[in-house]
Design a protein around this motif. Structure first.
Motif, PDB file in Angstrom:
ATOM      1  N   LEU A   1      17.768  36.237   1.859  1.00 50.19           N
ATOM      2  CA  LEU A   1      18.080  36.333   3.292  1.00 50.19           C
ATOM      3  C   LEU A   1      17.547  37.619   3.916  1.00 50.19           C
ATOM      4  O   LEU A   1      17.302  37.667   5.131  1.00 50.19           O
ATOM      5  CB  LEU A   1      19.595  36.239   3.503  1.00 50.19           C
ATOM      6  CG  LEU A   1      20.219  34.872   3.211  1.00 50.19           C
ATOM      7  CD1 LEU A   1      21.731  34.924   3.402  1.00 50.19           C
ATOM      8  CD2 LEU A   1      19.615  33.806   4.118  1.00 50.19           C
ATOM      9  N   LEU A   2      17.350  38.642   3.089  1.00 49.60           N
ATOM     10  CA  LEU A   2      16.762  39.884   3.590  1.00 49.60           C
ATOM     11  C   LEU A   2      15.378  39.628   4.184  1.00 49.60           C
ATOM     12  O   LEU A   2      14.941  40.340   5.098  1.00 49.60           O
ATOM     13  CB  LEU A   2      16.674  40.907   2.449  1.00 49.60           C
ATOM     14  CG  LEU A   2      16.175  42.316   2.783  1.00 49.60           C
ATOM     15  CD1 LEU A   2      17.097  42.987   3.793  1.00 49.60           C
ATOM     16  CD2 LEU A   2      16.088  43.156   1.516  1.00 49.60           C
ATOM     17  N   GLY A   3      14.691  38.610   3.676  1.00 50.84           N
ATOM     18  CA  GLY A   3      13.369  38.271   4.198  1.00 50.84           C
ATOM     19  C   GLY A   3      13.389  37.878   5.662  1.00 50.84           C
ATOM     20  O   GLY A   3      12.378  38.030   6.361  1.00 50.84           O
TER      21      GLY A   3
ATOM     22  N   PHE B   1      12.375  34.718  -0.908  1.00 51.60           N
ATOM     23  CA  PHE B   1      12.207  35.902  -0.065  1.00 51.60           C
ATOM     24  C   PHE B   1      10.916  35.788   0.750  1.00 51.60           C
ATOM     25  O   PHE B   1      10.893  36.050   1.959  1.00 51.60           O
ATOM     26  CB  PHE B   1      12.181  37.139  -0.967  1.00 51.60           C
ATOM     27  CG  PHE B   1      11.863  38.447  -0.277  1.00 51.60           C
ATOM     28  CD1 PHE B   1      12.795  39.067   0.534  1.00 51.60           C
ATOM     29  CD2 PHE B   1      10.639  39.061  -0.467  1.00 51.60           C
ATOM     30  CE1 PHE B   1      12.508  40.276   1.152  1.00 51.60           C
ATOM     31  CE2 PHE B   1      10.341  40.270   0.143  1.00 51.60           C
ATOM     32  CZ  PHE B   1      11.286  40.882   0.950  1.00 51.60           C
ATOM     33  N   ILE B   2       9.828  35.369   0.110  1.00 54.41           N
ATOM     34  CA  ILE B   2       8.537  35.221   0.785  1.00 54.41           C
ATOM     35  C   ILE B   2       8.610  34.115   1.839  1.00 54.41           C
ATOM     36  O   ILE B   2       8.114  34.265   2.962  1.00 54.41           O
ATOM     37  CB  ILE B   2       7.427  34.926  -0.233  1.00 54.41           C
ATOM     38  CG1 ILE B   2       7.243  36.129  -1.178  1.00 54.41           C
ATOM     39  CG2 ILE B   2       6.114  34.592   0.468  1.00 54.41           C
ATOM     40  CD1 ILE B   2       6.324  35.851  -2.350  1.00 54.41           C
ATOM     41  N   VAL B   3       9.244  32.996   1.476  1.00 48.51           N
ATOM     42  CA  VAL B   3       9.395  31.883   2.430  1.00 48.51           C
ATOM     43  C   VAL B   3      10.192  32.340   3.647  1.00 48.51           C
ATOM     44  O   VAL B   3       9.859  32.010   4.798  1.00 48.51           O
ATOM     45  CB  VAL B   3      10.079  30.686   1.749  1.00 48.51           C
ATOM     46  CG1 VAL B   3      10.481  29.637   2.796  1.00 48.51           C
ATOM     47  CG2 VAL B   3       9.155  30.057   0.717  1.00 48.51           C
ATOM     48  N   ALA B   4      11.256  33.128   3.417  1.00 50.02           N
ATOM     49  CA  ALA B   4      12.078  33.622   4.524  1.00 50.02           C
ATOM     50  C   ALA B   4      11.257  34.509   5.467  1.00 50.02           C
ATOM     51  O   ALA B   4      11.413  34.436   6.692  1.00 50.02           O
ATOM     52  CB  ALA B   4      13.275  34.398   3.984  1.00 50.02           C
ATOM     53  N   ILE B   5      10.371  35.329   4.909  1.00 48.51           N
ATOM     54  CA  ILE B   5       9.497  36.165   5.739  1.00 48.51           C
ATOM     55  C   ILE B   5       8.586  35.291   6.604  1.00 48.51           C
ATOM     56  O   ILE B   5       8.412  35.540   7.805  1.00 48.51           O
ATOM     57  CB  ILE B   5       8.641  37.098   4.858  1.00 48.51           C
ATOM     58  CG1 ILE B   5       9.525  38.119   4.135  1.00 48.51           C
ATOM     59  CG2 ILE B   5       7.595  37.831   5.702  1.00 48.51           C
ATOM     60  CD1 ILE B   5       8.778  38.959   3.112  1.00 48.51           C
ATOM     61  N   LEU B   6       8.018  34.265   6.000  1.00 47.04           N
ATOM     62  CA  LEU B   6       7.111  33.379   6.732  1.00 47.04           C
ATOM     63  C   LEU B   6       7.853  32.612   7.827  1.00 47.04           C
ATOM     64  O   LEU B   6       7.331  32.427   8.934  1.00 47.04           O
ATOM     65  CB  LEU B   6       6.435  32.410   5.761  1.00 47.04           C
ATOM     66  CG  LEU B   6       5.512  33.058   4.719  1.00 47.04           C
ATOM     67  CD1 LEU B   6       4.978  32.007   3.748  1.00 47.04           C
ATOM     68  CD2 LEU B   6       4.360  33.781   5.406  1.00 47.04           C
TER      69      LEU B   6
ATOM     70  N   LEU C   1      13.288  31.097  15.532  1.00 45.04           N
ATOM     71  CA  LEU C   1      14.691  30.878  15.204  1.00 45.04           C
ATOM     72  C   LEU C   1      15.601  31.403  16.319  1.00 45.04           C
ATOM     73  O   LEU C   1      15.342  32.475  16.874  1.00 45.04           O
ATOM     74  CB  LEU C   1      15.045  31.594  13.897  1.00 45.04           C
ATOM     75  CG  LEU C   1      14.331  31.100  12.634  1.00 45.04           C
ATOM     76  CD1 LEU C   1      14.683  31.992  11.457  1.00 45.04           C
ATOM     77  CD2 LEU C   1      14.702  29.660  12.330  1.00 45.04           C
ATOM     78  N   PRO C   2      16.666  30.674  16.646  1.00 42.69           N
ATOM     79  CA  PRO C   2      17.624  31.160  17.656  1.00 42.69           C
ATOM     80  C   PRO C   2      18.266  32.474  17.210  1.00 42.69           C
ATOM     81  O   PRO C   2      18.456  32.718  16.017  1.00 42.69           O
ATOM     82  CB  PRO C   2      18.664  30.030  17.718  1.00 42.69           C
ATOM     83  CG  PRO C   2      17.981  28.835  17.158  1.00 42.69           C
ATOM     84  CD  PRO C   2      17.019  29.349  16.131  1.00 42.69           C
ATOM     85  N   GLU C   3      18.603  33.300  18.176  1.00 41.83           N
ATOM     86  CA  GLU C   3      19.219  34.594  17.867  1.00 41.83           C
ATOM     87  C   GLU C   3      20.522  34.421  17.103  1.00 41.83           C
ATOM     88  O   GLU C   3      20.856  35.221  16.224  1.00 41.83           O
ATOM     89  CB  GLU C   3      19.484  35.355  19.174  1.00 41.83           C
ATOM     90  CG  GLU C   3      19.762  36.840  18.980  1.00 41.83           C
ATOM     91  CD  GLU C   3      18.564  37.597  18.454  1.00 41.83           C
ATOM     92  OE1 GLU C   3      18.770  38.629  17.793  1.00 41.83           O
ATOM     93  OE2 GLU C   3      17.417  37.148  18.692  1.00 41.83           O
ATOM     94  N   ALA C   4      21.266  33.363  17.426  1.00 42.74           N
ATOM     95  CA  ALA C   4      22.538  33.121  16.746  1.00 42.74           C
ATOM     96  C   ALA C   4      22.318  32.861  15.256  1.00 42.74           C
ATOM     97  O   ALA C   4      23.124  33.295  14.417  1.00 42.74           O
ATOM     98  CB  ALA C   4      23.252  31.922  17.379  1.00 42.74           C
TER      99      ALA C   4
END
Length: 335
Positions: free
Chosen positions: A81-83, A262-267, A274-277
């Motif tokens: 999720l850090l990504g 992690f890499i997928v989350a960065i991409l 993505l919505p701010e919420a």
């Protein structure tokens, strides 16, 4: 669900509940004292908890499965999720000069810390874990690397304690040097982002110079976090090759699943609006997961062992802290 799975789930509940309670306490402390980052407080709480009379029996007994689960499984989920904090667009906005110097600082600090660790004969995986934590993103990076090289929780204790100590010192030392060094607000933010370990510690240090300094610090810091994926992946390849000759060894994957996540989350963060919420919710979950994981890692720290057999690790940690701060300052003044 099988009987074994139910038994395993029940066994981790006490330790996970303890880690969750500690995360709530840390949140309260951090809210009341904003200069203390939540994740730093979690590590300290874990260390203090482990030193209390009678806690040794609990830590080796009923709490052990849950704390091990928190420090390993929850850590990996938090790293994924850090990504979502990282956007390639923001990183590109730094410019090539800043981007390349930031990467160079990470690599030089990693190599220097690892070399110092080997020179002073730190045991097991400690040189690698120290190098990862001090050069990239503190205790979170140590947990990620540990998952790849299968380091035990006790092997992570010294690196986690020392990267937390040095990062906490930075919160007070760097602002004291800000004006004597003649840095502008933006230069100070750049210095903090390139030289302080944990994201929370970066926020606590840079925010005193204002919003612009904090924004620069976070982008530079998260650029360092981006280096987690390739460095951990390379370590995974090395560990896999090291185990080739050991027929019974379980070889780690070339790219661990959580690193791929992690890499997928960065991409996703970079190319999907993505919505701010959603981003805010993911940030809360990621912080909670890492908070619980770092309490688990902190609870493995043996202060007596750290102060006696751990003096070499202390020397490596302090020298690494000075190294990365000096390199980051040099990069800022040259830019």
């Amino acid at each position: 669900m099988s009987a074994l799975s139910v038994k395993t789930t029940i066994s981790v509940l006490p330790g996970v509940a303890a880690a969750g309670a500690a995360a709530l306490v840390a949140w309260g402390v951090s809210t009341g004292l904003p200069t203390l980052p939540l994740l730093t407080v979690c590590v300290v709480l874990g260390i203090v908890f482990a030193q209390l009379p009678g806690m040794g029996t609990l830590l080796r007994g009923i709490l052990a499965p849950g704390l091990a689960f928190s420090s390993k499984k929850l850590m990996r989920a938090g790293v994924v999720l850090l990504g979502l904090k990282l956007s390639l667009v923001d990183i590109a906005g730094l410019g090539w000069a800043t981007l390349l110097t930031t990467i160079a600082i990470v690599l030089i600090t990693f190599a220097g810390t690892y070399g110092l660790g080997r020179l002073l004969k730190l045991p097991g995986h400690e040189p690698l874990l120290m190098a990862t934590g001090f050069s990239i993103c503190g205790a979170s990076a140590i947990g990620a690397m540990s998952g790849v090289v299968n380091a035990k929780r006790k092997d992570q204790a010294h690196p986690v304690a020392l990267v937390t100590l040095c990062g906490t010192l930075a919160i007070f030392v760097l602002p004291a040097l800000w004006e004597p060094l003649g840095l502008t607000d933006l230069q100070f933010g750049h210095w903090v982002g390139a030289g302080v370990h944990d994201v929370g510690q970066v926020v606590a240090t840079a925010q005193i110079a204002g919003g612009s300094a904090l924004a620069v610090a976070l982008v530079v810091k998260l650029t360092r976090v981006l280096m987690l994926a390739p460095i951990v992946a390379v370590a995974g390849v090395v560990e896999r090759r090291r185990n080739v000759a050991v027929t019974d060894a379980k070889r780690p994957p070339i790219v661990p699943l959580f690193v791929a996540g992690f890499i997928v989350a960065i991409l996703v963060r970079s190319f999907v609006p993505l919505p701010e919420a959603v981003l805010n919710g993911a940030d809360i979950v990621q912080t909670a997961l890492l908070a619980m994981a770092l309490f688990g890692l902190g609870s493995a720290v043996d202060i007596k062992r750290l102060l006696t057999a751990g003096w070499r690790a202390l020397v490596v940690g302090l020298l690494s802290w000075v190294l990365i701060a000096a390199l980051a300052l040099g990069a800022v003044q040259l830019s």
